[in-house]
Write an enzyme that holds these catalytic residues in place. Sequence first.
Site, PDB file in Angstrom:
ATOM      1  N   GLY A 281      17.479 -19.153  41.691  1.00 42.82           N
ATOM      2  CA  GLY A 281      16.423 -18.150  41.603  1.00 42.82           C
ATOM      3  C   GLY A 281      16.898 -16.714  41.527  1.00 42.82           C
ATOM      4  O   GLY A 281      16.080 -15.788  41.543  1.00 42.82           O
ATOM      5  N   CYS A 398       0.918 -21.584  14.594  1.00 47.29           N
ATOM      6  CA  CYS A 398      -0.479 -21.505  14.238  1.00 47.29           C
ATOM      7  C   CYS A 398      -1.363 -21.283  15.460  1.00 47.29           C
ATOM      8  O   CYS A 398      -2.237 -22.083  15.747  1.00 47.29           O
ATOM      9  CB  CYS A 398      -0.861 -22.792  13.511  1.00 47.29           C
ATOM     10  SG  CYS A 398      -2.321 -22.556  12.546  1.00 47.29           S
TER      11      CYS A 398
HETATM   12  N1  LLP Z   1      17.646 -25.126  41.913  1.00 47.58           N
HETATM   13  C1  LLP Z   1      16.429 -25.702  41.921  1.00 47.58           C
HETATM   14  C2  LLP Z   1      16.142 -26.744  42.899  1.00 47.58           C
HETATM   15  C3  LLP Z   1      15.448 -25.288  41.001  1.00 47.58           C
HETATM   16  O1  LLP Z   1      14.244 -25.841  41.018  1.00 47.58           O
HETATM   17  C4  LLP Z   1      15.756 -24.278  40.062  1.00 47.58           C
HETATM   18  C5  LLP Z   1      14.782 -23.835  39.072  1.00 47.58           C
HETATM   19  C6  LLP Z   1      17.047 -23.726  40.081  1.00 47.58           C
HETATM   20  C7  LLP Z   1      17.963 -24.174  41.027  1.00 47.58           C
HETATM   21  C8  LLP Z   1      17.484 -22.664  39.100  1.00 47.58           C
HETATM   22  O2  LLP Z   1      16.714 -21.528  39.161  1.00 47.58           O
HETATM   23  P1  LLP Z   1      17.201 -20.202  38.392  1.00 47.58           P
HETATM   24  O3  LLP Z   1      18.438 -19.696  39.098  1.00 47.58           O
HETATM   25  O4  LLP Z   1      17.505 -20.562  36.995  1.00 47.58           O
HETATM   26  O5  LLP Z   1      16.035 -19.281  38.498  1.00 47.58           O
HETATM   27  N2  LLP Z   1      11.128 -22.209  33.377  1.00 47.58           N
HETATM   28  C9  LLP Z   1      11.018 -21.115  34.330  1.00 47.58           C
HETATM   29  C10 LLP Z   1      11.962 -21.284  35.490  1.00 47.58           C
HETATM   30  C11 LLP Z   1      11.779 -22.594  36.209  1.00 47.58           C
HETATM   31  C12 LLP Z   1      12.759 -22.765  37.319  1.00 47.58           C
HETATM   32  C13 LLP Z   1      12.655 -24.115  37.937  1.00 47.58           C
HETATM   33  N3  LLP Z   1      13.637 -24.384  38.937  1.00 47.58           N
HETATM   34  C14 LLP Z   1      11.297 -19.800  33.600  1.00 47.58           C
HETATM   35  O6  LLP Z   1      11.501 -19.832  32.399  1.00 47.58           O
HETATM   36  O7  LLP Z   1      11.273 -18.742  34.207  1.00 47.58           O
END
Ligand code: LLP
Length: 490
Positions: A281, A398
Amino acid sequence: MRAHPAGPLHGDGLPHTTLPPAPDTTAMARIDAQIWPATARRDPQGRLVVGGQPVTDLVARHGTPVLLLDEADFRARAAAFQAAYTDPDVPGLVSYAGKAFLSGTTVRWLAEAGLGLDVCTGGELGLAMAAGFPPERITLHGNNKSDAELRAALAAGVGRFVIDSLDEVDRLADLAASAGAVAHVLVRVTTGVEAHTHEFIATAHEDQKFGLSLTSGAAREAVLAVAARPSLALLGIHSHIGSQIFSTAGFEVAAHRVVQFIAELAGAEGLTMAELSLGGGMGIAYLPGDDPVAPVAMADALRVIVAGECQRRGLPVPRIGVEPGRAIVGPSMVTVYEVGTVKPVEYRTGAWRTYVSVDGGMSDNIRTALYDAEYTVVLANRVSSAPAMLTRIVGKHCESGDVVVRDAWLPSDVGRGDLLAVAATGAYCRAMASNYNMIARPPVVSVRAGNDQVVLRRETQADLLALDPALAGAGPTADHQGGVVGAGLP
Ligand code: LLP
């Protein structure tokens, strides 16, 4: 920057935002180091250069749309995380979150840098194994792992399973026992902390599908169930609080709550935890002024809180795990599109914006339509002295929600054939790409020191038709996606 709760926001319904003032021509052409990949710059002719090559040359070879991956940038970010969590007193474990973007090439770079890998489906696991990633450094996530996925992970010798439900404890224990294996597990808990960008709430409502609640007792029940099964080895506790987070405060509150839980388990049950994973995150800069926390600052803050609280309670200090996805791959890619139709539209009486259509859209970047995400875009094949014009960068799909960049200032002479580059598209763009409207998904090309290499080739119309038994074999004689798209590629 607005928070972007994942939800059914449609481009049509995006809230009205106040526009930033029109920039001057220098500001419009600027390649801000905080937002763009490390090697991005303008050359003397004004062209955007990534990895030592002008995007005009890269596009001539690979077509548009194309995602350019700055290899040096990706590797530097992975190495920075690895270094930040290498501490002699409080060991860390950095696992790249594969959901942000996966490919054989990048998985090998991560393996070389010593990171772990977080996968959350059998498909992601299959890619990691095919790329030769060390299985003991893989963590399997997922709120609905199938028996087949658990079996595949056991057979592969995956290092960590993150338990996300009570029924999974027994299913994994039984499958491990029948495979004659011991599965190392973390129990994913919900701490009541939810964070997005600048804001976090410490009493988030737990009405969502992931994890086991600390407050309801479900997390404790799962930990005790794991401890009771000889085919499971309890490694620790996992928490993930959100995405695109700019402050350490939410992680600190989550860490505090998890350590408290670990202390209760140690006191009442004599259980000790070797690992505490705080998930991913970590945020990145999409817009000027976005100010993410550096990995080393985040690592220091987490060590202080975890080590401090554990020592104060007389507990052994666990290894701190993190799972950055976006913060490693996000800034390392840019998407380059070619401009097609340019159409001025009076959106309110007397107020005009120009819709600039590009040759991709919501099929290669769904984040704007889905989360109201915001991006920085520049004219990439040249600089211009024309004054700023308010534009909306839209795709070729579209539907009217097909927006790539909602509000962008571009030189008013932007026109057909120009190239636009959108920054920070490495995370969750190619990974969430679709074939909507029978669009073939774009390639990812890595660039480094003047060399380019295809990391994922462009899909072809033949790839798409091959899925359809009524059409497979009939095959088109021409690729109707047209132009230089796919030129010279298999
Ligand atoms: N660990 C777990 C358990 C997670 O659920 C996630 C992301 C991460 C790590 C990695 O998070 P990051 O560091 O990439 O923020 N599609 C959305 C983001 C969904 C994230 C889901 N889980 C977007 O495009 O912002």
